[in-house]
Design a protein around this motif. Structure first.
Motif, PDB file in Angstrom:
ATOM      1  N   ARG A 126     -23.728 -62.734  -6.408  1.00  0.00           N
ATOM      2  CA  ARG A 126     -24.879 -62.056  -7.001  1.00  0.00           C
ATOM      3  C   ARG A 126     -24.632 -61.727  -8.477  1.00  0.00           C
ATOM      4  O   ARG A 126     -25.542 -61.781  -9.304  1.00  0.00           O
ATOM      5  CB  ARG A 126     -25.179 -60.793  -6.214  1.00  0.00           C
TER       6      ARG A 126
ATOM      7  N   ARG B 203     -39.662 -59.808   4.419  1.00  0.00           N
ATOM      8  CA  ARG B 203     -39.234 -58.413   4.402  1.00  0.00           C
ATOM      9  C   ARG B 203     -39.682 -57.646   5.650  1.00  0.00           C
ATOM     10  O   ARG B 203     -38.915 -56.881   6.215  1.00  0.00           O
ATOM     11  CB  ARG B 203     -39.785 -57.731   3.144  1.00  0.00           C
TER      12      ARG B 203
ATOM     13  N   SER C  59     -37.181 -55.910   8.352  1.00  0.00           N
ATOM     14  CA  SER C  59     -37.304 -54.463   8.528  1.00  0.00           C
ATOM     15  C   SER C  59     -37.580 -54.116   9.980  1.00  0.00           C
ATOM     16  O   SER C  59     -37.037 -53.144  10.515  1.00  0.00           O
ATOM     17  CB  SER C  59     -38.418 -53.925   7.629  1.00  0.00           C
TER      18      SER C  59
ATOM     19  N   PHE D 118     -26.308 -52.760   6.564  1.00  0.00           N
ATOM     20  CA  PHE D 118     -25.957 -53.210   5.211  1.00  0.00           C
ATOM     21  C   PHE D 118     -26.551 -54.588   4.884  1.00  0.00           C
ATOM     22  O   PHE D 118     -26.885 -54.871   3.735  1.00  0.00           O
ATOM     23  CB  PHE D 118     -24.437 -53.226   5.020  1.00  0.00           C
TER      24      PHE D 118
ATOM     25  N   TRP E 208     -29.403 -55.732   5.819  1.00  0.00           N
ATOM     26  CA  TRP E 208     -30.849 -55.593   5.586  1.00  0.00           C
ATOM     27  C   TRP E 208     -31.179 -55.406   4.106  1.00  0.00           C
ATOM     28  O   TRP E 208     -31.938 -56.202   3.540  1.00  0.00           O
ATOM     29  CB  TRP E 208     -31.389 -54.459   6.471  1.00  0.00           C
ATOM     30  N   PRO E 209     -30.621 -54.387   3.404  1.00  0.00           N
ATOM     31  CA  PRO E 209     -30.937 -54.279   1.979  1.00  0.00           C
ATOM     32  C   PRO E 209     -30.464 -55.490   1.170  1.00  0.00           C
ATOM     33  O   PRO E 209     -31.128 -55.904   0.221  1.00  0.00           O
ATOM     34  CB  PRO E 209     -30.235 -52.997   1.528  1.00  0.00           C
TER      35      PRO E 209
ATOM     36  N   LEU F 127     -34.281 -56.416   0.797  1.00  0.00           N
ATOM     37  CA  LEU F 127     -34.902 -55.346   0.015  1.00  0.00           C
ATOM     38  C   LEU F 127     -34.650 -55.416  -1.486  1.00  0.00           C
ATOM     39  O   LEU F 127     -35.438 -54.912  -2.261  1.00  0.00           O
ATOM     40  CB  LEU F 127     -34.400 -53.975   0.515  1.00  0.00           C
ATOM     41  N   THR F 128     -33.542 -56.011  -1.904  1.00  0.00           N
ATOM     42  CA  THR F 128     -33.142 -55.832  -3.299  1.00  0.00           C
ATOM     43  C   THR F 128     -33.434 -57.048  -4.173  1.00  0.00           C
ATOM     44  O   THR F 128     -32.674 -57.372  -5.067  1.00  0.00           O
ATOM     45  CB  THR F 128     -31.639 -55.489  -3.383  1.00  0.00           C
TER      46      THR F 128
ATOM     47  N   GLY G  12     -38.547 -58.115  -6.841  1.00  0.00           N
ATOM     48  CA  GLY G  12     -39.963 -58.461  -6.906  1.00  0.00           C
ATOM     49  C   GLY G  12     -40.755 -57.532  -5.991  1.00  0.00           C
ATOM     50  O   GLY G  12     -40.188 -56.729  -5.271  1.00  0.00           O
ATOM     51  N   THR G  13     -42.059 -57.640  -6.014  1.00  0.00           N
ATOM     52  CA  THR G  13     -42.872 -56.783  -5.133  1.00  0.00           C
ATOM     53  C   THR G  13     -43.640 -57.638  -4.136  1.00  0.00           C
ATOM     54  O   THR G  13     -44.651 -57.238  -3.611  1.00  0.00           O
ATOM     55  CB  THR G  13     -43.857 -55.924  -5.959  1.00  0.00           C
TER      56      THR G  13
ATOM     57  N   SER H 155     -36.131 -46.370   2.664  1.00  0.00           N
ATOM     58  CA  SER H 155     -35.501 -47.549   2.075  1.00  0.00           C
ATOM     59  C   SER H 155     -36.528 -48.677   1.917  1.00  0.00           C
ATOM     60  O   SER H 155     -36.560 -49.372   0.899  1.00  0.00           O
ATOM     61  CB  SER H 155     -34.334 -47.995   2.958  1.00  0.00           C
ATOM     62  N   TYR H 156     -37.386 -48.839   2.935  1.00  0.00           N
ATOM     63  CA  TYR H 156     -38.413 -49.884   2.900  1.00  0.00           C
ATOM     64  C   TYR H 156     -39.421 -49.588   1.793  1.00  0.00           C
ATOM     65  O   TYR H 156     -39.761 -50.462   0.999  1.00  0.00           O
ATOM     66  CB  TYR H 156     -39.118 -49.948   4.263  1.00  0.00           C
TER      67      TYR H 156
ATOM     68  N   SER I  86     -38.119 -50.053  -1.727  1.00  0.00           N
ATOM     69  CA  SER I  86     -37.861 -51.440  -2.113  1.00  0.00           C
ATOM     70  C   SER I  86     -39.045 -52.055  -2.850  1.00  0.00           C
ATOM     71  O   SER I  86     -38.917 -53.085  -3.499  1.00  0.00           O
ATOM     72  CB  SER I  86     -37.504 -52.274  -0.881  1.00  0.00           C
ATOM     73  N   PHE I  87     -40.232 -51.418  -2.760  1.00  0.00           N
ATOM     74  CA  PHE I  87     -41.399 -51.943  -3.471  1.00  0.00           C
ATOM     75  C   PHE I  87     -41.486 -51.382  -4.891  1.00  0.00           C
ATOM     76  O   PHE I  87     -42.317 -51.789  -5.677  1.00  0.00           O
ATOM     77  CB  PHE I  87     -42.689 -51.608  -2.704  1.00  0.00           C
TER      78      PHE I  87
ATOM     79  N   ASP J  24     -31.985 -50.256  -8.084  1.00  0.00           N
ATOM     80  CA  ASP J  24     -32.460 -50.675  -6.755  1.00  0.00           C
ATOM     81  C   ASP J  24     -31.309 -50.833  -5.777  1.00  0.00           C
ATOM     82  O   ASP J  24     -31.335 -50.325  -4.658  1.00  0.00           O
ATOM     83  CB  ASP J  24     -33.210 -52.015  -6.853  1.00  0.00           C
ATOM     84  N   MET J  25     -30.280 -51.575  -6.251  1.00  0.00           N
ATOM     85  CA  MET J  25     -29.154 -51.877  -5.385  1.00  0.00           C
ATOM     86  C   MET J  25     -28.389 -50.609  -5.005  1.00  0.00           C
ATOM     87  O   MET J  25     -28.086 -50.397  -3.839  1.00  0.00           O
ATOM     88  CB  MET J  25     -28.232 -52.866  -6.121  1.00  0.00           C
TER      89      MET J  25
ATOM     90  N   ALA K   9     -30.447 -48.607  -2.478  1.00  0.00           N
ATOM     91  CA  ALA K   9     -30.504 -49.249  -1.162  1.00  0.00           C
ATOM     92  C   ALA K   9     -29.165 -49.131  -0.436  1.00  0.00           C
ATOM     93  O   ALA K   9     -29.120 -48.804   0.754  1.00  0.00           O
ATOM     94  CB  ALA K   9     -30.890 -50.720  -1.316  1.00  0.00           C
ATOM     95  N   ILE K  10     -28.073 -49.363  -1.161  1.00  0.00           N
ATOM     96  CA  ILE K  10     -26.756 -49.295  -0.529  1.00  0.00           C
ATOM     97  C   ILE K  10     -26.385 -47.834  -0.217  1.00  0.00           C
ATOM     98  O   ILE K  10     -25.769 -47.534   0.804  1.00  0.00           O
ATOM     99  CB  ILE K  10     -25.681 -49.964  -1.418  1.00  0.00           C
TER     100      ILE K  10
END
Lengths: 222, 109
Positions: A46, A62, A66, A209, A211-212, A216-217, A220-221, B23-24, B27-28, B35-36, B39-40
């Protein structure tokens, strides 16, 4: 009903139970280290290819990831309740909680398979080399085009290793489901249920762990 | 040592689901580079809940805590040194640059 006997190299059931619990925690520690290798690869990848990782994560479903998170958390709760019931010597209730846990674990795998199917259909296959990667790569140079297959390679590796643990966990819980119904309740049976539950919780913790990192990360939206 | 009641387990489930929802939702949002970390961070709190309550580490013996923390120590060691090393390096040579290809350094956003 079968009775569980204390192994001859232990003096009491309590001593045997503590030894088994410690052994399980050491095993779980080794499992954490196994996944840490992959998490480290993810961090390095990353750092080098933030663009490809953002595209890849935003491309993942997503809502599906989730939903799977919620499924695993609830299943973790159910198996914890199962342990609780076992400690109160209620085998039938324990079996029901184990069954509920397995149903959710199976639902997780089905959703994961659906997701893999969607990805394969789009051409996001392991190894790269499809039109999907050319279209979606953030840069069109040979270097950049390698980055997105790397992301999806990691995605398949890490979620696949996790799914494998879910399958093993289902096997353990299935065995316990029969075990609690044919062995008379005892501290040693409690320990067996506890250790199976510990493994299942570890599977949950790892997904917490994953999942994000994979859903999630992206930034973008979408 | 704290005894884990079914009430505590229920509360933990609630907390885990609320943290998952947060968290969900988060994320938006664009947190501008955090962000990271967020989330972590949330994931770590959730993992702590699962380990302490569902996995009964609150009731556990020191030896079990030691087993877990020795793993976490090596996780920290590995991630820190690989992170520092990665941050200080150029792109790895995945494929040698061919003619007409932008040099790898320019691809870094």
């Amino acid at each position: 009903m079968r009775e569980l006997a204390v192994a001859e190299h232990f003096s009491t059931a309590e001593q045997q139970g503590d030894a088994a619990r410690l052994g399980m925690w050491i095993f779980l520690a080794s499992e954490i280290l196994l996944f840490t290798g992959m998490f480290t690869l993810y961090a390095g990848g990353r750092a080098h290819y933030p663009g490809a990782f953002a595209v890849g994560i935003d491309h993942n479903l997503r809502w599906l990831g989730s939903l799977n998170t919620v499924i695993l958390i609830v299943s973790s709760y159910l198996v914890a309740r199962g342990v609780h019931e076992m400690r109160s010597r209620r085998s039938a209730a324990t079996a029901r909680f184990l069954l509920g846990t397995m149903a959710l674990g199976l639902a997780f795998l089905v959703l994961k398979a659906v997701e893999y199917g969607v990805h394969m259909g789009e051409g996001a296959v392991p190894g790269g080399g499809t039109a999907f990667y050319l279209e979606h790569s953030p840069g069109k140079t040979a270097w950049a085009v390698d980055a997105l297959p790397f992301f999806f390679g990691l995605y398949y590796l890490m979620t696949g290793a996790h799914a494998l643990h879910v399958i093993v966990g289902l096997g353990v819980l299935g065995w316990l489901f029969f075990e609690v119904r044919r062995v008379s309740p005892s501290p040693l049976l409690e320990v067996r249920v506890e250790l199976g539950a510990l493994y299942w919780h570890l599977v949950d913790v790892i997904w917490i762990f994953l999942w994000p990192l994979f859903y999630l990360t992206g930034g973008g939206t979408a | 040592m704290i005894a884990i009641s079914s009430k505590l387990q229920m509360g933990t489930l609630g907390a885990l689901l609320v943290l998952t929802a947060i968290s969900y939702g988060v994320s938006f949002l664009d947190l501008g580079g955090f962000d990271m970390s967020v989330a972590i961070g949330i994931a770590a709190v959730k993992a702590a809940f699962v380990i302490l309550v569902f996995m009964h580490l609150l009731e556990g013996k020191t030896s079990m805590v030691l087993a877990l923390f020795s793993a976490l120590f090596f996780v920290a060691l590995l991630v820190t040194f690989v992170g520092v090393d990665t941050a200080a390096r150029d792109l790895p040579p995945l494929r040698p640059p061919t003619e007409g290809v932008i040099p790898p350094r320019d691809l870094r956003p």
